[in-house]
Scaffold this motif. Structure first.
Motif, PDB file in Angstrom:
ATOM      1  N   LEU A 539       0.811  -1.218   0.000  1.00 51.72           N
ATOM      2  CA  LEU A 539       0.000   0.000   0.000  1.00 51.72           C
ATOM      3  C   LEU A 539       0.844   1.268   0.000  1.00 51.72           C
ATOM      4  O   LEU A 539       0.355   2.343  -0.362  1.00 51.72           O
ATOM      5  CB  LEU A 539      -0.945  -0.012   1.203  1.00 51.72           C
ATOM      6  CG  LEU A 539      -1.913  -1.212   1.234  1.00 51.72           C
ATOM      7  CD1 LEU A 539      -2.849  -1.112   2.432  1.00 51.72           C
ATOM      8  CD2 LEU A 539      -2.716  -1.293  -0.056  1.00 51.72           C
ATOM      9  N   SER A 540       2.110   1.152   0.370  1.00 58.33           N
ATOM     10  CA  SER A 540       2.982   2.325   0.333  1.00 58.33           C
ATOM     11  C   SER A 540       3.167   2.833  -1.087  1.00 58.33           C
ATOM     12  O   SER A 540       3.451   4.020  -1.309  1.00 58.33           O
ATOM     13  CB  SER A 540       4.350   1.982   0.944  1.00 58.33           C
ATOM     14  OG  SER A 540       4.954   0.914   0.218  1.00 58.33           O
ATOM     15  N   THR A 541       2.997   1.959  -2.073  1.00 63.44           N
ATOM     16  CA  THR A 541       3.212   2.354  -3.464  1.00 63.44           C
ATOM     17  C   THR A 541       2.034   3.128  -4.040  1.00 63.44           C
ATOM     18  O   THR A 541       2.129   3.653  -5.145  1.00 63.44           O
ATOM     19  CB  THR A 541       3.467   1.102  -4.339  1.00 63.44           C
ATOM     20  OG1 THR A 541       2.304   0.261  -4.297  1.00 63.44           O
ATOM     21  CG2 THR A 541       4.665   0.308  -3.842  1.00 63.44           C
ATOM     22  N   VAL A 542       0.904   3.185  -3.338  1.00 65.55           N
ATOM     23  CA  VAL A 542      -0.279   3.872  -3.869  1.00 65.55           C
ATOM     24  C   VAL A 542      -0.582   5.147  -3.087  1.00 65.55           C
ATOM     25  O   VAL A 542      -1.645   5.746  -3.266  1.00 65.55           O
ATOM     26  CB  VAL A 542      -1.511   2.928  -3.861  1.00 65.55           C
ATOM     27  CG1 VAL A 542      -1.221   1.668  -4.651  1.00 65.55           C
ATOM     28  CG2 VAL A 542      -1.944   2.575  -2.448  1.00 65.55           C
ATOM     29  N   ARG A 543       0.341   5.572  -2.246  1.00 64.56           N
ATOM     30  CA  ARG A 543       0.095   6.732  -1.385  1.00 64.56           C
ATOM     31  C   ARG A 543      -0.214   7.995  -2.197  1.00 64.56           C
ATOM     32  O   ARG A 543      -1.041   8.822  -1.786  1.00 64.56           O
ATOM     33  CB  ARG A 543       1.312   6.969  -0.487  1.00 64.56           C
ATOM     34  CG  ARG A 543       1.127   8.072   0.543  1.00 64.56           C
ATOM     35  CD  ARG A 543       2.375   8.202   1.399  1.00 64.56           C
ATOM     36  NE  ARG A 543       2.571   7.017   2.215  1.00 64.56           N
ATOM     37  CZ  ARG A 543       2.015   6.848   3.418  1.00 64.56           C
ATOM     38  NH1 ARG A 543       1.220   7.789   3.931  1.00 64.56           N
ATOM     39  NH2 ARG A 543       2.251   5.761   4.105  1.00 64.56           N
ATOM     40  N   ASP A 544       0.410   8.135  -3.371  1.00 60.31           N
ATOM     41  CA  ASP A 544       0.244   9.358  -4.153  1.00 60.31           C
ATOM     42  C   ASP A 544      -0.814   9.242  -5.252  1.00 60.31           C
ATOM     43  O   ASP A 544      -0.938  10.128  -6.102  1.00 60.31           O
ATOM     44  CB  ASP A 544       1.582   9.762  -4.786  1.00 60.31           C
ATOM     45  CG  ASP A 544       2.639  10.091  -3.738  1.00 60.31           C
ATOM     46  OD1 ASP A 544       2.257  10.627  -2.694  1.00 60.31           O
ATOM     47  OD2 ASP A 544       3.827   9.794  -3.988  1.00 60.31           O
ATOM     48  N   ALA A 545      -1.582   8.153  -5.266  1.00 56.74           N
ATOM     49  CA  ALA A 545      -2.611   7.975  -6.294  1.00 56.74           C
ATOM     50  C   ALA A 545      -3.702   9.027  -6.141  1.00 56.74           C
ATOM     51  O   ALA A 545      -4.042   9.450  -5.027  1.00 56.74           O
ATOM     52  CB  ALA A 545      -3.211   6.575  -6.199  1.00 56.74           C
ATOM     53  N   ASP A 546      -4.265   9.447  -7.270  1.00 54.52           N
ATOM     54  CA  ASP A 546      -5.370  10.422  -7.226  1.00 54.52           C
ATOM     55  C   ASP A 546      -6.620   9.812  -6.603  1.00 54.52           C
ATOM     56  O   ASP A 546      -7.391  10.507  -5.932  1.00 54.52           O
ATOM     57  CB  ASP A 546      -5.684  10.907  -8.643  1.00 54.52           C
ATOM     58  CG  ASP A 546      -4.526  11.700  -9.230  1.00 54.52           C
ATOM     59  OD1 ASP A 546      -4.145  12.720  -8.646  1.00 54.52           O
ATOM     60  OD2 ASP A 546      -3.995  11.274 -10.282  1.00 54.52           O
ATOM     61  N   GLU A 547      -6.829   8.531  -6.840  1.00 52.67           N
ATOM     62  CA  GLU A 547      -7.974   7.836  -6.236  1.00 52.67           C
ATOM     63  C   GLU A 547      -7.608   6.383  -6.014  1.00 52.67           C
ATOM     64  O   GLU A 547      -6.938   5.765  -6.840  1.00 52.67           O
ATOM     65  CB  GLU A 547      -9.212   7.941  -7.130  1.00 52.67           C
ATOM     66  CG  GLU A 547     -10.454   7.338  -6.488  1.00 52.67           C
ATOM     67  CD  GLU A 547     -11.706   7.502  -7.325  1.00 52.67           C
ATOM     68  OE1 GLU A 547     -12.819   7.554  -6.764  1.00 52.67           O
ATOM     69  OE2 GLU A 547     -11.572   7.572  -8.567  1.00 52.67           O
ATOM     70  N   ILE A 548      -8.051   5.850  -4.878  1.00 59.99           N
ATOM     71  CA  ILE A 548      -7.820   4.448  -4.540  1.00 59.99           C
ATOM     72  C   ILE A 548      -9.169   3.742  -4.529  1.00 59.99           C
ATOM     73  O   ILE A 548     -10.115   4.194  -3.872  1.00 59.99           O
ATOM     74  CB  ILE A 548      -7.130   4.303  -3.174  1.00 59.99           C
ATOM     75  CG1 ILE A 548      -5.755   4.989  -3.196  1.00 59.99           C
ATOM     76  CG2 ILE A 548      -6.982   2.830  -2.797  1.00 59.99           C
ATOM     77  CD1 ILE A 548      -5.089   5.064  -1.829  1.00 59.99           C
ATOM     78  N   LEU A 549      -9.254   2.623  -5.286  1.00 66.23           N
ATOM     79  CA  LEU A 549     -10.465   1.811  -5.307  1.00 66.23           C
ATOM     80  C   LEU A 549     -10.192   0.537  -4.520  1.00 66.23           C
ATOM     81  O   LEU A 549      -9.248  -0.199  -4.821  1.00 66.23           O
ATOM     82  CB  LEU A 549     -10.844   1.453  -6.749  1.00 66.23           C
ATOM     83  CG  LEU A 549     -11.013   2.623  -7.729  1.00 66.23           C
ATOM     84  CD1 LEU A 549     -11.316   2.091  -9.127  1.00 66.23           C
ATOM     85  CD2 LEU A 549     -12.111   3.560  -7.264  1.00 66.23           C
TER      86      LEU A 549
END
Length: 586
Positions: A539-549
C-alpha cells in the motif's frame, strides 16, 4: 466417414495453389493413361508374334516397328510427366507446409488468454510441428504417387472392360475386395490410433511441464518420479499402439499375396477363355500386366491409407486448434482509433469466468486523462480481472468499459492495445537481445529513442556494462539479468511504446527495498502525463494515487485518497494496519 472428411480438408488447404493442383491432377491422369497403354502394347506385341507365322515378314517388321515407336513415345512421355509431377508437387508441398505453420502460429497468438490458460505451450508446439510435417508428407505422396492410383482405379480400370469384359470384371472384383479389406481395417483401427495420439500429446505436455520447472524438479528430488511418470505414459502408448500395428501387418501380408493371387486367377480364367476362343494370348498377358501394376499401386495406396489413419489424430488436433475461436471477437466495422486521450470508464460492469461464480458486479468508476487510479484489495477480489477487461482480454458479462467514450467492443483490438501499456509483476522478456526486447512496442525507434527511454527507466548504465551493450542476448525470460534489471527493461519498453493508458500490475512486489526504490523512480518517469492504473498489495506504493479503489466482496467497497480512506477506518484502514503490523514484526 471421418477418414474421407478429414482427408478432404487436407486437400482443401491447397486452395491457394488450386491451379498447380489441377495441373498435377491432369499430369497424373496422363501418367495413368500412359501406364495403362504399356500392358496393352505388350499384349499387342504378343499377339503379333503369335500370328507372325501367318504374315509376311515385312508386314511383321512394319507392325512391330510401329508398336515399338508408340511404346517408346509412351515411355518418354511418362518420364516427362513424372518429372513434372515430382518437381511441382515438391515445391507445392514445401510452400504450403510453411504457410500452414505461419497461419497456425498467427492464429494461436491471436487466441485469448482463456485458451492459453487451458493449453500447454509444449502441446501447441508439438501439434504445429508434427501436424505441418504430416501434411507435407501427405500432400507430397498423394500428388507424386497415389493420385495416379486413384485415377487408375476410378477412370481407367473400367476401360479394361473394352478390351475383354470377362477378364475386366474379374480384375474389378479383385480390386473391390482389396479395397474393402483396407476400409475394414481403417474402421477397426481409427479410434485406437486416436487414443495413441492423445497419449503422445500427454508425453509432450509432461516433458514440457517438467523442463519448464526443472528447478523445482531438482530441488524437490523429483527426478525419478518425473521419469517414472514419463515411462508410464510410454507404456500406455505401446499398449495401445501394438494392436493397431498388428492389423496393418495382416493387411501387409495379404497385400503381398494379392499380386500373386490376381495373376494366377487371371491366368486360369484367361486360359479357359482362350480355349473357348474368347480371349487372345495378348489379352491375357495385358490383363496380367494390369493386375501386377494395379495391385502394386494399391499396395502403395493401402500403405498410404494406413499412414493416414496413423496421422488422423494429430491432424484432427491441428484442425481443432485452427478452428478455435476467440472469446473477444472483433466487429467487422471496428473503429481504428488514433492516439487516445486516456479517458477510461467502467459503467455498471459485472464479470464471471466461464462456468465460474461472479467475480464482481456493479463496478462503476472513471479515470480522467493523466490521473492515477490504484486498485487494492485481497487476492481474488477482481483487481487484475478489471484490468484484463480494460485490455479486452475478456468482455464483461454486463455493463461496458469505455475508452474516450467508445465501448471497447467497438474498437479494433490492434488500436485498443496500441494505446495501452502494461508493466507486469513478471517482466516477461524474450530470449533475444536487449534491443529486440525494447523494440517490441515500437519497432521503428531509433538508438537515441532507446537510450532516452532507458535513461528515464534507470536502465542505460547497466545495459552499457553488458558484454555487447544493447545487442546482448539476455536468455530465456531474461535469465542473465537480475530481477531489478529485468523490471527496468520492462519499464523502458513501456516508455518507448509511449501509451496514453498505463497498467502497473504489481510492478515492484517481487523486488527488495533498495531495488524497488530505484524502480519507483523509473516508474515515476513512466507515469508522467498518462492515465495510470496501479494494482498493488504494497500500500505504500499507492500513497500518491489520485484515487484508490478498494475491491472487496465483489464490489468497490471504498474509494478515495490515501489519508481519507485511512481516516474512515474501513477495509483500507484494516489493510494498512495489517501491513504495518507485519512490517513491525519482521
Amino acid at each position: 466417414m471421418e477418414f474421407l472428411r478429414l482427408y478432404g480438408r487436407v486437400l482443401r488447404l491447397l486452395a491457394a495453389d488450386r491451379a498447380v493442383a489441377i495441373g498435377l491432377a491432369l499430369a497424373a491422369l496422363a501418367i495413368a493413361g500412359l501406364q495403362f497403354l504399356e500392358p496393352v502394347l505388350f499384349g499387342r506385341v504378343i499377339d503379333l508374334l503369335a500370328r507372325s507365322d501367318r504374315m509376311q515378314e515385312s508386314a511383321v517388321w512394319a507392325e512391330a516397328l510401329a508398336l515399338l515407336i508408340i511404346w517408346g513415345a509412351v515411355g518418354l512421355s511418362a518420364i516427362g510427366a513424372n518429372v513434372t509431377v515430382a518437381l511441382f508437387a515438391d515445391r507445392m508441398a514445401h510452400r504450403n507446409r510453411l504457410k500452414i505453420m505461419h497461419d497456425y502460429f498467427q492464429h494461436v497468438l491471436s487466441l485469448p488468454l482463456s485458451f492459453h490458460g487451458d493449453t500447454q505451450s509444449g502441446r501447441l508446439m508439438k501439434i504445429m510441428l508434427v501436424g505441418a510435417d504430416n501434411l507435407f508428407g501427405l500432400w507430397l505422396s498423394f500428388f507424386r504417387e497415389h493420385l495416379t492410383t486413384f485415377i487408375s482405379a476410378i477412370v481407367l480400370l473400367p476401360l479394361t472392360l473394352i478390351l475383354n469384359w470377362r477378364l475386366g470384371l474379374l480384375l474389378i472384383g479383385l480390386v473391390v475386395i482389396f479395397g474393402s479389406l483396407a476400409a475394414f481395417v481403417i474402421r477397426r483401427t481409427e479410434s485406437a490410433q486416436r487414443k495413441v495420439e492423445s497419449l503422445h500429446t500427454q508425453l509432450a505436455g509432461s516433458a514440457q511441464d517438467a523442463l519448464s520447472n526443472v528447478m523445482v524438479v531438482q530441488s524437490f528430488t523429483r527426478l525419478s518420479s518425473e521419469a517414472r511418470l514419463f515411462s508410464d505414459i510410454i507404456r500406455q502408448v505401446i499398449t495401445h499402439q501394438f494392436p493397431v500395428l498388428n492389423w496393418w501387418a495382416v493387411v501387409s501380408v495379404m497385400t503381398s499375396a494379392a499380386s500373386t493371387i490376381c495373376v494366377i486367377m487371371i491366368f486360369v480364367l484367361g486360359t479357359w477363355l482362350h480355349l473357348r476362343g474368347q480371349a487372345t494370348v495378348g489379352e491375357i498377358v495385358s490383363f496380367m500386366g494390369f493386375a501386377t501394376m494395379l495391385i502394386g499401386k494399391l499396395e502403395g495406396a493401402v500403405g498410404f491409407a494406413s499412414r493416414l489413419v496413423l496421422l488422423m489424430p494429430s491432424l484432427s488436433e491441428m484442425f481443432s486448434v485452427l478452428d478455435a475461436r476467440t472469446t473477444v471477437p472483433e466487429k467487422p466495422n471496428a473503429l481504428d482509433i488514433p492516439r487516445a486521450k486516456g479517458e477510461v470508464a467502467f459503467e455498471d460492469v459485472a464479470f464471471a469466468y466461464p462456468g465460474g461464480p461472479m467475480i464482481f458486479s456493479h463496478v462503476n468508476f472513471a479515470a480522467a486523462p493523466g490521473k492515477t487510479i490504484a486498485l487494492v484489495g485481497p487476492t481474488g477480489a477482481g483487481k487484475s480481472t478489471a484490468m484484463a477487461l480494460l485490455q479486452r482480454l475478456w468482455d464483461p458479462k454486463e455493463g461496458r468499459v469505455t475508452l474516450d467514450g467508445h465501448d471497447l467492443r467497438d474498437i479494433s483490438l490492434e488500436s485498443l492495445r496500441r494505446n495501452i501499456g502494461v508493466v507486469f509483476q513478471e517482466s516477461m522478456l524474450f530470449n533475444r537481445t536487449i534491443r529486440e526486447n525494447l523494440l517490441v512496442g515500437r519497432p521503428d525507434a531509433s538508438q537515441e529513442d532507446l537510450e532516452h527511454a532507458c535513461r528515464l527507466a534507470e536502465a542505460h548504465d547497466f545495459i552499457q556494462r553488458q558484454p555487447h551493450g544493447y545487442d546482448t542476448m539476455i536468455g530465456e525470460r531474461g535469465s542473465s539479468l537480475s530481477g531489478g534489471q529485468r523490471q527496468r527493461l520492462a519499464i523502458a519498453r513501456a516508455l518507448l511504446k509511449d501509451p496514453p493508458v498505463l497498467i502497473l500490475d504489481e510492478a515492484t512486489s517481487a523486488l527488495d527495498a533498495a531495488t524497488e526504490a530505484r524502480v519507483q523512480k523509473a516508474l515515476a518517469a513512466l507515469m508522467a502525463g498518462r492515465t495510470t492504473f496501479i494494482i498493488a498489495h504494497r500500500l505504500s506504493t499507492v500513497r500518491d494515487a489520485d484515487e484508490i479503489l478498494v475491491f472487496a466482496g465483489g464490489q468497490i467497497a471504498e474509494r478515495g485518497g490515501f489519508k481519507e480512506l485511512v481516516a474512515q477506518g474501513g477495509h483500507f484502514a484494516e489493510l494498512v494496519r495489517t501491513q504495518l503490523t507485519g512490517s513491525a514484526s519482521t
